[in-house]
Design a protein around this motif. Structure first.
Motif, PDB file in Angstrom:
ATOM      1  N   GLU A 191      57.004  12.894 -31.664  1.00 37.57           N
ATOM      2  CA  GLU A 191      56.428  13.581 -30.468  1.00 37.57           C
ATOM      3  C   GLU A 191      57.104  14.992 -30.113  1.00 37.57           C
ATOM      4  N   GLU A 192      58.265  15.073 -30.365  1.00 35.50           N
ATOM      5  CA  GLU A 192      59.191  16.155 -29.664  1.00 35.50           C
ATOM      6  C   GLU A 192      59.093  17.421 -30.626  1.00 35.50           C
ATOM      7  N   LYS A 193      58.891  17.145 -31.890  1.00 37.06           N
ATOM      8  CA  LYS A 193      58.798  18.229 -32.900  1.00 37.06           C
ATOM      9  C   LYS A 193      57.491  18.477 -33.014  1.00 37.06           C
ATOM     10  N   ASP A 196      56.612  21.003 -30.208  1.00 36.23           N
ATOM     11  CA  ASP A 196      57.405  22.088 -30.436  1.00 36.23           C
ATOM     12  C   ASP A 196      56.432  22.920 -31.416  1.00 36.23           C
ATOM     13  N   LYS A 336      49.692  15.842 -21.474  1.00 34.08           N
ATOM     14  CA  LYS A 336      50.702  16.381 -21.795  1.00 34.08           C
ATOM     15  C   LYS A 336      50.513  17.723 -22.662  1.00 34.08           C
ATOM     16  N   GLU A 340      51.931  21.080 -21.182  1.00 36.39           N
ATOM     17  CA  GLU A 340      53.013  21.714 -21.872  1.00 36.39           C
ATOM     18  C   GLU A 340      52.556  22.802 -22.863  1.00 36.39           C
TER      19      GLU A 340
END
Length: 346
Positions: A191-193, A196, A336, A340
């Motif tokens: 999820e984080e990468k 990004d 999200k 984001e």
């Protein structure tokens, strides 16, 4: 009256009676309202075939997958649709979990490939698989050549600053195609990468369209150099003469399980069941080959277009359709993305 003339008149009246009898159930059922999330040409062809075969009038409304999901949810207390035909399975699965779809075990299920039968079982028979389509990248060869841009081979290539304002994809809130891309990216990178990556890609996006097919047509027309969509939709444009090439990204890609569902509380339940049986039949799925639409049909007896992508040659991730189709996960990811990614300046 001669025996021949009597026999001929008798045959005429028997045939008329048979025709009247066969048309009476369809007339009694009236019509079926279908929300269609596949290509408009498929929607029209399917409606015409079904009407001719059954006498049941089809009221067809073509909208993107996300739009149909929103409409079905908004109309839950007073459903106006009977069938939801096409589009990636995740919104169908979310609608099923939210009690918006009715269970229906079509007698045609036994004719389907194993992956389609599993899809029906996973949804507790509230949706059924009608085709497979791999996600990929299409690019306009003439535009890339004119602008001196390289041909992308991988997802990572799309982050190249040289592609600024050259990439188009739909909005995942309204498009099942784009949601598959969102979920594929998160599953592939974490999820984080993954987010990004989406934030970096955002700088190169010229437009988030409403429909997943819009980037396909924009790429074909040279309105954008690169489109993210299902490979089979890009191939359809190529076969019609557009200067498009397609690529299955080197890192691996996700895929859609195109679905059909019966809307809970619809006014024409029996006609809806008959329409779903039709969509799962070889006759309906052969529309794809007829129109040079190159998705993989779910019925084992349906024709597979010779131009269809060869899944054995595509690096597919183990795409988790049930997970990404769960109401909590899908709603969370979409929110999200909006806050984001989509809200960022370009």
């Amino acid at each position: 009256m001669s025996c021949f003339r009597y026999a001929r008149q008798a045959s005429f009246w028997l045939a008329s009676a048979a025709l009247l009898a066969s048309s009476q159930p369809a007339a009694a059922q009236g019509q079926v309202t279908v929300y269609c999330s596949i290509l408009e040409e498929q929607c029209r062809e399917g409606a015409t075939m079904f009407e001719r075969a059954t006498g049941i009038k089809v009221s067809m409304v073509r909208k993107s997958t996300g739009e149909v999901y929103a409409q079905v949810k908004a109309e839950a207390s007073n459903p106006r649709g009977d069938v939801w035909w096409g589009g990636p399975g995740e919104p169908h699965l979310q609608a099923a979990e939210e009690g918006l779809l009715d269970e229906y075990r079509s007698p045609k299920l036994a004719e389907l490939h194993d992956w389609a039968q599993r899809h029906a079982e996973q949804s507790k028979f509230r949706t059924s698989g009608i085709y497979l389509g791999a996600l990929g990248v299409g690019f306009n060869t003439e535009m890339l050549k004119k602008k001196g841009l390289p041909e992308p081979k991988c997802w990572a290539d799309l982050l190249d600053p040289a592609y600024r304002d050259e990439v188009q994809i739909a909005d995942p809130s309204s498009s099942g195609t784009a949601y598959v891309f969102l979920a594929t990216t998160v599953q592939r990178l974490g999820e984080e990468k993954g987010f990004d990556y989406l934030k970096a890609l955002h700088k190169n996006i010229n437009q988030y369209t409403k429909s997943g097919i819009a980037p396909v047509k924009a790429t074909a027309l040279g309105e954008t150099a690169i489109g993210i969509a299902f490979i089979h939709d890009m191939l359809t444009q190529k076969l019609q003469g557009a200067p498009i090439n397609t690529v299955a990204p080197c890192e691996g890609t996700g895929y859609e399980t195109g679905s059909v569902s019966m809307i809970k509380g619809g006014r024409n339940a029996e006609a809806a069941r008959r329409f779903i049986d039709f969509t799962l039949s070889p006759e309906a799925q052969n529309i794809n080959a007829k129109l040079k639409i190159n998705s993989i049909p779910s019925n084992r007896n349906a024709e597979l277009s010779p131009d269809a992508p060869k899944f054995s040659e595509i690096k597919l991730i183990d795409y988790d359709t049930p997970r990404w189709g769960s109401p909590a996960e899908r709603s969370r990811l979409l929110k999200k993305f909006d806050t984001e990614v989509k809200a960022l300046p370009r």
